[in-house]
Design a protein around this motif. Structure first.
Motif, PDB file in Angstrom:
ATOM      1  N   LEU A 128      39.240  31.726  49.310  1.00 13.32           N
ATOM      2  CA  LEU A 128      39.060  33.173  49.166  1.00 13.32           C
ATOM      3  C   LEU A 128      40.278  33.976  49.608  1.00 13.32           C
ATOM      4  N   LEU A 129      41.293  33.319  50.195  1.00 13.60           N
ATOM      5  CA  LEU A 129      42.450  34.048  50.718  1.00 13.60           C
ATOM      6  C   LEU A 129      43.685  33.949  49.826  1.00 13.60           C
ATOM      7  N   GLN A 130      43.747  32.948  48.979  1.00 11.57           N
ATOM      8  CA  GLN A 130      44.952  32.744  48.193  1.00 11.57           C
ATOM      9  C   GLN A 130      45.124  33.832  47.130  1.00 11.57           C
ATOM     10  N   SER A 131      46.337  33.990  46.675  1.00  9.65           N
ATOM     11  CA  SER A 131      46.626  34.995  45.649  1.00  9.65           C
ATOM     12  C   SER A 131      45.791  34.726  44.404  1.00  9.65           C
ATOM     13  N   GLY A 132      45.230  35.800  43.864  1.00 10.82           N
ATOM     14  CA  GLY A 132      44.412  35.674  42.661  1.00 10.82           C
ATOM     15  C   GLY A 132      43.006  35.194  42.908  1.00 10.82           C
ATOM     16  N   ALA A 133      42.564  35.091  44.168  1.00 12.69           N
ATOM     17  CA  ALA A 133      41.203  34.625  44.466  1.00 12.69           C
ATOM     18  C   ALA A 133      40.176  35.568  43.864  1.00 12.69           C
ATOM     19  N   GLY A 134      39.211  35.003  43.133  1.00  9.17           N
ATOM     20  CA  GLY A 134      38.158  35.811  42.524  1.00  9.17           C
ATOM     21  C   GLY A 134      36.947  35.914  43.419  1.00  9.17           C
ATOM     22  N   ASP A 135      35.979  36.716  42.974  1.00  2.00           N
ATOM     23  CA  ASP A 135      34.740  36.864  43.734  1.00  2.00           C
ATOM     24  C   ASP A 135      33.921  35.576  43.648  1.00  2.00           C
ATOM     25  N   LEU A 136      33.135  35.345  44.662  1.00  2.00           N
ATOM     26  CA  LEU A 136      32.268  34.170  44.721  1.00  2.00           C
ATOM     27  C   LEU A 136      30.822  34.646  44.647  1.00  2.00           C
ATOM     28  N   ASN A 137      30.121  34.228  43.577  1.00  5.93           N
ATOM     29  CA  ASN A 137      28.729  34.634  43.368  1.00  5.93           C
ATOM     30  C   ASN A 137      27.793  33.460  43.618  1.00  5.93           C
ATOM     31  N   THR A 138      26.659  33.764  44.234  1.00  2.93           N
ATOM     32  CA  THR A 138      25.661  32.722  44.478  1.00  2.93           C
ATOM     33  C   THR A 138      24.271  33.332  44.402  1.00  2.93           C
ATOM     34  N   LEU A 139      23.281  32.507  44.016  1.00  2.00           N
ATOM     35  CA  LEU A 139      21.900  32.989  43.963  1.00  2.00           C
ATOM     36  C   LEU A 139      21.428  33.327  45.372  1.00  2.00           C
ATOM     37  N   GLN A 140      20.683  34.433  45.479  1.00  2.13           N
ATOM     38  CA  GLN A 140      20.131  34.787  46.779  1.00  2.13           C
ATOM     39  C   GLN A 140      18.604  34.694  46.813  1.00  2.13           C
ATOM     40  N   ASN A 141      17.974  34.453  45.658  1.00  4.35           N
ATOM     41  CA  ASN A 141      16.528  34.252  45.614  1.00  4.35           C
ATOM     42  C   ASN A 141      16.147  33.577  44.300  1.00  4.35           C
ATOM     43  N   GLU A 142      14.868  33.226  44.180  1.00  8.01           N
ATOM     44  CA  GLU A 142      14.394  32.535  42.987  1.00  8.01           C
ATOM     45  C   GLU A 142      14.361  33.449  41.768  1.00  8.01           C
ATOM     46  N   SER A 143      14.409  34.750  41.987  1.00  2.56           N
ATOM     47  CA  SER A 143      14.342  35.700  40.868  1.00  2.56           C
ATOM     48  C   SER A 143      15.648  35.785  40.093  1.00  2.56           C
ATOM     49  N   GLY A 144      16.698  35.161  40.589  1.00  5.90           N
ATOM     50  CA  GLY A 144      17.974  35.170  39.892  1.00  5.90           C
ATOM     51  C   GLY A 144      18.949  36.223  40.374  1.00  5.90           C
ATOM     52  N   ASP A 145      18.586  36.986  41.408  1.00  4.43           N
ATOM     53  CA  ASP A 145      19.520  37.969  41.964  1.00  4.43           C
ATOM     54  C   ASP A 145      20.679  37.232  42.633  1.00  4.43           C
ATOM     55  N   THR A 146      21.860  37.824  42.530  1.00  4.89           N
ATOM     56  CA  THR A 146      23.050  37.163  43.078  1.00  4.89           C
ATOM     57  C   THR A 146      23.615  37.922  44.273  1.00  4.89           C
ATOM     58  N   LEU A 147      24.234  37.169  45.148  1.00  3.46           N
ATOM     59  CA  LEU A 147      24.956  37.725  46.289  1.00  3.46           C
ATOM     60  C   LEU A 147      26.439  37.473  46.031  1.00  3.46           C
ATOM     61  N   THR A 148      27.234  38.531  46.120  1.00  2.00           N
ATOM     62  CA  THR A 148      28.659  38.447  45.786  1.00  2.00           C
ATOM     63  C   THR A 148      29.526  38.556  47.032  1.00  2.00           C
ATOM     64  N   VAL A 149      30.406  37.584  47.178  1.00  2.00           N
ATOM     65  CA  VAL A 149      31.421  37.626  48.242  1.00  2.00           C
ATOM     66  C   VAL A 149      32.749  37.954  47.573  1.00  2.00           C
ATOM     67  N   SER A 150      33.354  39.041  47.981  1.00  2.00           N
ATOM     68  CA  SER A 150      34.593  39.493  47.348  1.00  2.00           C
ATOM     69  C   SER A 150      35.752  38.567  47.697  1.00  2.00           C
ATOM     70  N   GLY A 151      36.546  38.224  46.688  1.00  3.58           N
ATOM     71  CA  GLY A 151      37.753  37.452  46.941  1.00  3.58           C
ATOM     72  C   GLY A 151      38.766  38.274  47.715  1.00  3.58           C
ATOM     73  N   GLN A 152      39.468  37.629  48.614  1.00  3.04           N
ATOM     74  CA  GLN A 152      40.434  38.316  49.473  1.00  3.04           C
ATOM     75  C   GLN A 152      41.859  37.872  49.135  1.00  3.04           C
ATOM     76  N   GLY A 153      42.160  37.888  47.834  1.00  2.00           N
ATOM     77  CA  GLY A 153      43.492  37.509  47.387  1.00  2.00           C
ATOM     78  C   GLY A 153      44.586  38.430  47.877  1.00  2.00           C
ATOM     79  N   SER A 154      44.196  39.616  48.352  1.00  2.00           N
ATOM     80  CA  SER A 154      45.196  40.549  48.875  1.00  2.00           C
ATOM     81  C   SER A 154      45.926  39.968  50.078  1.00  2.00           C
ATOM     82  N   VAL A 155      45.263  39.054  50.800  1.00  2.00           N
ATOM     83  CA  VAL A 155      45.920  38.420  51.949  1.00  2.00           C
ATOM     84  C   VAL A 155      47.091  37.574  51.474  1.00  2.00           C
TER      85      VAL A 155
END
Length: 273
Positions: free
Chosen positions: A139-166
């Protein structure tokens, strides 16, 4: 009119045999409940409850899969946070060296030594970025994208923002013109420090969200398992008492069957002189 004495039709034996078979069947069921720990272990026990239990087990399996995905994402965030924290610890030394490098009293030789120290610190920081990888995700390297993962059985996703700015700001700092350290401090270093601090804040917030979501899912899973247990689990204390009763009933039925099987001998005795 009922037959009281007969050799061909032994009514007492029939009744004793039925009781013996019933006791044996009940004992088999009780032993199965004790061995499996379940009151309903198949559709043969209670089809409706078994079907409900199977649906609940499916929900638990889906919940576990969602938690596994969250745990993988939590691993990536934790590794990235550790990397960013390590880099943050280096910024004090980098800043100090840049300030030292801006001292006009330094000789050319001394300036070269300080510049080497700065380069070494930046290389170390880049190493932290490169090593901040978990299961192929950095998540820290240049060009790192967001990381999405399921947060429940309904299909809603939780997004972790990529920190490529570092990675980007660190690369820009490493490529800066250190002949003007004051300018580097005001521009490239300030941008790097700002990106790093923002990333630490984002990663910390993401970690808290993942932990909260995982705790909620675990609570749901625990409550669901408790409900499933209420449906299908056997009361082992009661089943043990029932097994003892079934065994006693079986022994009495065997004794009764033996007595009933001796009744034809009474009939034969009527014909003895």
């Amino acid at each position: 009119m009922a037959i009281n004495n007969s050799i061909n039709t032994n009514v007492g034996a029939f009744a004793a045999l039925r009781n013996l078979n019933s006791a044996g069947s009940s004992q088999d069921q009780t032993q199965n409940r004790i061995s499996t720990g379940q009151r309903v272990s198949s559709a043969l026990d209670q089809a409706a409850i078994f079907a409900i239990a199977q649906n609940i087990r499916g929900e638990l399996s889906a919940n576990a899969a969602v938690q596994q995905g969250l745990n993988q994402t939590a691993g990536a965030v934790s590794v990235a946070t550790a990397g960013a924290t390590g880099i943050s610890n280096l910024t004090q030394d980098i800043q100090g060296k840049l300030v030292e490098l801006s001292n006009p009293a330094l000789t050319a030789e001394q300036r070269g030594i300080v510049q080497n120290d700065v380069n070494a610190l930046l290389e170390q920081a880049q190493g932290f970025v490169d090593n901040a990888s978990f299961n192929g995700t950095n998540l820290l390297q240049s060009g790192a994208g967001d990381l999405n993962t399921l947060q429940n059985e309904s299909g809603d996703t939780l997004t972790v923002s990529g920190q490529g700015s570092v990675g980007d700001s660190l690369a820009a700092l490493a490529a800066a013109d250190f002949s003007d350290p004051a300018s580097v401090l005001s521009n490239e270093f300030a941008a790097f420090q700002s990106a790093l601090n923002n990333s630490l804040g984002e990663l910390g917030a993401s970690s808290r969200r993942i932990v909260a979501q995982n705790d909620q899912l675990q609570g749901i899973s625990d409550a669901t398992e408790e409900g499933l247990g209420n449906l299908v689990d056997a009361n082992l204390g009661r089943e043990a008492a029932r097994l003892a009763a079934d065994q006693a009933r079986g022994q009495l039925s065997q004794l009764s069957l033996g007595i009933a099987n001796r009744s034809p001998e009474v009939v034969l005795g009527l014909f003895r002189s």
